[in-house]
Design a protein around this motif. Structure first.
Motif, mmCIF file in Angstrom:
data_model
loop_
_atom_site.group_PDB
_atom_site.id
_atom_site.type_symbol
_atom_site.label_atom_id
_atom_site.label_comp_id
_atom_site.label_asym_id
_atom_site.label_seq_id
_atom_site.Cartn_x
_atom_site.Cartn_y
_atom_site.Cartn_z
ATOM 1 N N PRO A 212 82.295 1.848 87.497
ATOM 2 C CA PRO A 212 82.218 2.429 88.715
ATOM 3 C C PRO A 212 80.431 2.952 89.161
ATOM 4 C CG PRO A 212 82.633 4.121 87.155
ATOM 5 C CD PRO A 212 82.809 2.590 86.759
ATOM 6 N N GLY A 213 80.142 2.884 90.523
ATOM 7 C CA GLY A 213 78.837 3.166 90.669
ATOM 8 C C GLY A 213 78.467 4.053 91.959
ATOM 9 N N MET A 214 77.539 4.459 92.060
ATOM 10 C CA MET A 214 77.049 5.261 93.400
ATOM 11 C C MET A 214 75.921 4.870 94.029
ATOM 12 S SD MET A 214 78.267 7.964 95.003
ATOM 13 C CE MET A 214 79.703 8.642 93.528
ATOM 14 N N VAL A 215 75.770 4.707 95.338
ATOM 15 C CA VAL A 215 74.738 4.609 96.204
ATOM 16 C C VAL A 215 74.435 5.907 96.881
ATOM 17 C CG1 VAL A 215 73.925 3.092 98.165
ATOM 18 C CG2 VAL A 215 75.569 2.068 96.556
ATOM 19 N N VAL A 216 73.292 6.149 96.786
ATOM 20 C CA VAL A 216 72.898 7.639 97.493
ATOM 21 C C VAL A 216 71.561 7.198 98.438
ATOM 22 C CG1 VAL A 216 71.809 9.861 96.839
ATOM 23 C CG2 VAL A 216 73.375 8.591 95.448
ATOM 24 N N ALA A 217 71.604 7.958 99.469
ATOM 25 C CA ALA A 217 70.446 7.985 100.231
ATOM 26 C C ALA A 217 69.769 9.081 100.142
ATOM 27 C CB ALA A 217 70.957 7.912 101.784
ATOM 28 N N LEU A 218 68.548 9.092 99.784
ATOM 29 C CA LEU A 218 67.845 10.374 99.415
ATOM 30 C C LEU A 218 67.472 11.137 100.461
ATOM 31 C CD1 LEU A 218 66.019 9.067 96.190
ATOM 32 C CD2 LEU A 218 67.978 10.365 96.198
ATOM 33 N N ALA A 219 67.718 12.518 100.333
ATOM 34 C CA ALA A 219 67.130 13.456 101.365
ATOM 35 C C ALA A 219 65.402 13.429 100.828
ATOM 36 C CB ALA A 219 67.787 14.624 101.261
ATOM 37 N N PRO A 220 64.674 13.945 101.868
ATOM 38 C CA PRO A 220 63.356 14.290 101.476
ATOM 39 C C PRO A 220 63.189 14.785 100.144
ATOM 40 C CG PRO A 220 63.630 14.811 103.704
ATOM 41 C CD PRO A 220 65.177 14.431 103.423
ATOM 42 N N ALA A 221 63.931 15.941 99.969
ATOM 43 C CA ALA A 221 63.764 16.626 98.533
ATOM 44 C C ALA A 221 64.130 15.765 97.491
ATOM 45 C CB ALA A 221 64.812 17.918 98.647
ATOM 46 N N GLY A 222 65.075 14.616 97.592
ATOM 47 C CA GLY A 222 65.261 13.658 96.715
ATOM 48 C C GLY A 222 64.191 12.667 96.391
ATOM 49 N N ARG A 223 63.577 12.260 97.472
ATOM 50 C CA ARG A 223 62.456 11.648 97.317
ATOM 51 C C ARG A 223 61.191 12.250 96.620
ATOM 52 N NH1 ARG A 223 62.623 7.123 101.654
ATOM 53 N NH2 ARG A 223 60.310 7.056 101.327
ATOM 54 N N THR A 224 61.137 13.352 96.927
ATOM 55 C CA THR A 224 60.034 14.198 96.243
ATOM 56 C C THR A 224 60.412 14.193 94.664
ATOM 57 O OG1 THR A 224 59.551 15.583 98.191
ATOM 58 C CG2 THR A 224 58.893 16.134 96.057
ATOM 59 N N ALA A 225 61.844 14.381 94.395
ATOM 60 C CA ALA A 225 61.990 14.626 92.957
ATOM 61 C C ALA A 225 62.157 13.035 92.373
ATOM 62 C CB ALA A 225 63.650 15.116 92.919
ATOM 63 N N LEU A 226 62.216 12.058 92.875
ATOM 64 C CA LEU A 226 61.944 10.976 92.248
ATOM 65 C C LEU A 226 60.570 10.523 91.968
ATOM 66 C CD1 LEU A 226 63.428 8.009 91.962
ATOM 67 C CD2 LEU A 226 62.715 7.237 94.242
ATOM 68 N N LEU A 227 59.656 10.943 92.854
ATOM 69 C CA LEU A 227 58.191 11.062 92.404
ATOM 70 C C LEU A 227 57.810 11.852 91.369
ATOM 71 C CD1 LEU A 227 56.787 10.875 96.138
ATOM 72 C CD2 LEU A 227 57.239 8.944 94.768
ATOM 73 N N ARG A 228 58.464 13.138 91.323
ATOM 74 C CA ARG A 228 58.032 13.858 90.353
ATOM 75 C C ARG A 228 58.909 13.672 88.733
ATOM 76 N NH1 ARG A 228 58.187 19.710 93.475
ATOM 77 N NH2 ARG A 228 56.330 19.347 94.760
ATOM 78 N N HIS A 229 59.828 13.187 88.952
ATOM 79 C CA HIS A 229 60.861 13.227 87.769
ATOM 80 C C HIS A 229 61.188 11.840 87.479
ATOM 81 C CE1 HIS A 229 61.250 17.451 88.005
ATOM 82 N NE2 HIS A 229 61.617 17.219 89.311
ATOM 83 N N GLY A 230 60.978 10.692 88.211
ATOM 84 C CA GLY A 230 61.401 9.496 87.990
ATOM 85 C C GLY A 230 62.845 9.082 88.240
ATOM 86 N N ARG A 231 63.276 7.962 88.103
ATOM 87 C CA ARG A 231 64.488 7.486 88.514
ATOM 88 C C ARG A 231 65.499 8.104 87.356
ATOM 89 N NH1 ARG A 231 67.586 3.360 90.350
ATOM 90 N NH2 ARG A 231 69.357 2.546 89.078
ATOM 91 N N ALA A 232 65.060 8.139 86.049
ATOM 92 C CA ALA A 232 66.063 8.464 84.928
ATOM 93 C C ALA A 232 66.259 10.300 85.264
ATOM 94 C CB ALA A 232 65.284 8.552 83.537
ATOM 95 N N GLY A 233 65.224 10.924 85.642
ATOM 96 C CA GLY A 233 65.335 12.391 85.845
ATOM 97 C C GLY A 233 66.375 12.691 87.290
ATOM 98 N N VAL A 234 66.246 11.760 88.143
ATOM 99 C CA VAL A 234 67.137 11.989 89.393
ATOM 100 C C VAL A 234 68.514 11.636 89.076
ATOM 101 C CG1 VAL A 234 67.682 11.101 91.699
ATOM 102 C CG2 VAL A 234 65.063 11.667 91.096
ATOM 103 N N ILE A 235 68.873 10.364 88.390
ATOM 104 C CA ILE A 235 69.837 9.998 87.704
ATOM 105 C C ILE A 235 70.887 11.277 87.077
ATOM 106 C CG2 ILE A 235 71.379 8.547 86.512
ATOM 107 C CD1 ILE A 235 69.570 6.252 87.443
ATOM 108 N N ASN A 236 70.009 11.761 86.088
ATOM 109 C CA ASN A 236 70.538 12.881 85.177
ATOM 110 C C ASN A 236 70.977 14.179 86.093
ATOM 111 O OD1 ASN A 236 71.061 14.141 82.507
ATOM 112 N ND2 ASN A 236 69.227 15.494 83.307
ATOM 113 N N GLU A 237 70.186 14.341 86.873
ATOM 114 C CA GLU A 237 70.550 15.571 87.854
ATOM 115 C C GLU A 237 71.705 15.270 88.670
ATOM 116 O OE1 GLU A 237 70.731 19.161 89.797
ATOM 117 O OE2 GLU A 237 69.555 18.660 88.021
ATOM 118 N N LEU A 238 71.687 14.180 89.434
ATOM 119 C CA LEU A 238 72.573 13.784 90.374
ATOM 120 C C LEU A 238 73.942 13.487 89.521
ATOM 121 C CD1 LEU A 238 70.903 11.907 93.197
ATOM 122 C CD2 LEU A 238 71.727 14.221 93.219
ATOM 123 N N GLY A 239 73.825 12.865 88.451
ATOM 124 C CA GLY A 239 75.148 12.731 87.407
ATOM 125 C C GLY A 239 75.788 13.740 87.164
#
Length: 390
Positions: A212-239
């Motif tokens: 199973p998988g998930m497609v996420v449209a990131l909100a502005p806060a999510g895009r900022t989190a991606l820049l600060r924490h990287g892909r792995a950090g965002v996946i861990n939080e959203l997971g």
């Protein structure tokens, strides 16, 4: 030895109608019985521990003994009906005493079948019960009253063709069921993600063998989190948000986008590899300079490793893109033998929109490229191309 005997018995079973048709004039029925019985005896140790294997072995050995000592040619034509009867009994009794035969086979590779899959395997077992009944009856009628040529055609070609159609059809239905099973927990996970400030929208899907998988449209806060924490950090939080209290609702594959695609394209997006190239938004020609508008995908493959906690577009990738995008537009090679005035002035991050300018100096054999946004410059260089003398 066991594999060889299993293969030999399988080949004999598949080719049996033709062996009988072409061999009856050359090989006596007792010899047929001895050879067939020998193959079943070699397979006996494996059958002894399988459900229904003992009585299946006993019945077939009795049949082979009748062939060997009775010697009646007409008995040879009853072998396909006998096998169908044995399989009919095996599959049918498994429905009564459980678990159904197809469920047993499925649990060899997937021990933890969900309830919907268990119900499906029961229906498939019923399907094969029906096939064995019809096939065995038709084969028996032809063995009793039909010409040998008709019996051979039915058992050697038509019956296997029907089996092939059943196998393919069942496989297609199974894939649809697998997608539904894997996607079902994702619907709830997508709803839970909507309460997280990093997700503007989400949709679950099925990524094939990856699960199973998930497609996420990131909100502005999510895009900022991606820049600060990287892909792995965002996946861990959203997971963690997606799973809630159910570990089965944890997506195995993640894709981050600006806008969710149509629902029909979710599975295809999850099954596709991460992008390795920028999105071309538009381009124009400014004199002898090509200006290409680019957007860096949030999911660009190189961002996962460069760097895990702070994704940055590698310089070597920027140079490679310049060469690849220049080739079809300027007719230049995609490799270079050196570079001058190489400058990296600003970082390129996920989601950035930039302009790439390309100009080819035919006299000196150099490709001039620059990444910029308005007056802000990110990188530039003069590339000395392969195959030029300058």
């Amino acid at each position: 030895m066991r594999r060889l005997s299993n293969l030999a018995l399988l080949l004999v079973g598949v080719l049996y109608p033709f062996i009988v048709y072409f061999g009856m004039d050359h090989v006596s029925t007792p010899i047929f019985g001895l050879i067939l019985g020998g193959l079943w005896l070699v397979r006996a140790p494996a059958l002894w521990h399988q459900p229904g294997g003992r009585w299946m072995l006993g019945v077939t050995l009795v049949y082979c003994a009748v062939l060997a000592f009775g010697g009646e040619d007409d008995l040879l034509r009853w072998y396909p009906s006998l096998i169908c009867a044995l399989l009919l009994a095996t599959f049918g009794l498994s429905l009564k005493f459980g678990p159904p035969m197809i469920e047993r086979i499925a649990r060899v590779t997937e021990p933890d079948l969900p309830p919907v899959a268990v119900r499906y395997t029961r229906k498939v077992t019923w399907l094969w019960v029906g096939f064995f009944f019809v096939n065995g009856t038709a084969s028996g009628l032809l063995a009793k009253w039909g010409p040998l040529s008709w019996w051979t055609f039915y058992n050697g070609i038509l019956a296997y063709s029907v089996m092939g159609v059943l196998f393919i059809g069942e496989w297609m239905l199974r894939q649809r069921l697998r997608r539904r099973i894997n996607k079902a927990p994702m619907d709830g996970a997508a709803q839970r993600l909507l309460s997280h400030p990093w997700a503007a929208a989400a949709a679950g899907g099925y990524a094939g063998k990856l699960g199973p998988g998930m497609v996420v449209a990131l909100a502005p806060a999510g895009r900022t989190a991606l820049l600060r924490h990287g892909r792995a950090g965002v996946i861990n939080e959203l997971g963690q948000q997606a799973a809630g209290d159910d570990a089965l609702s944890t997506p195995m594959v993640w894709r981050f986008v600006d806008v969710l695609p149509e629902s029909a394209r979710i599975d295809a997006l999850l099954q596709a590899p991460l992008p390795t190239a920028p999105r071309v938004l538009g381009e124009r020609l400014d004199g002898d300079t090509h200006v290409i508008e680019l957007e860096l995908p949030l999911d660009l493959a190189c961002f996962a490793d460069h760097f895990p906690d702070a994704p940055v577009l590698p310089g070597v990738v920027q140079i490679g893109w310049a060469l690849e995008l220049a080739a079809p537009r300027l007719g230049t090679p995609t490799t270079c033998r050196g570079m001058d005035a190489l400058k990296f002035q600003r970082l390129l991050r996920p989601g950035d929109r930039i302009e790439l300018t390309l100009r080819y100096d035919t006299v000196r054999g150099r490709l001039h490229f620059a990444y910029r946004t308005g007056d802000a410059h990110y990188s530039s260089a003069h590339l000395r191309l392969e195959g030029t003398d300058a």
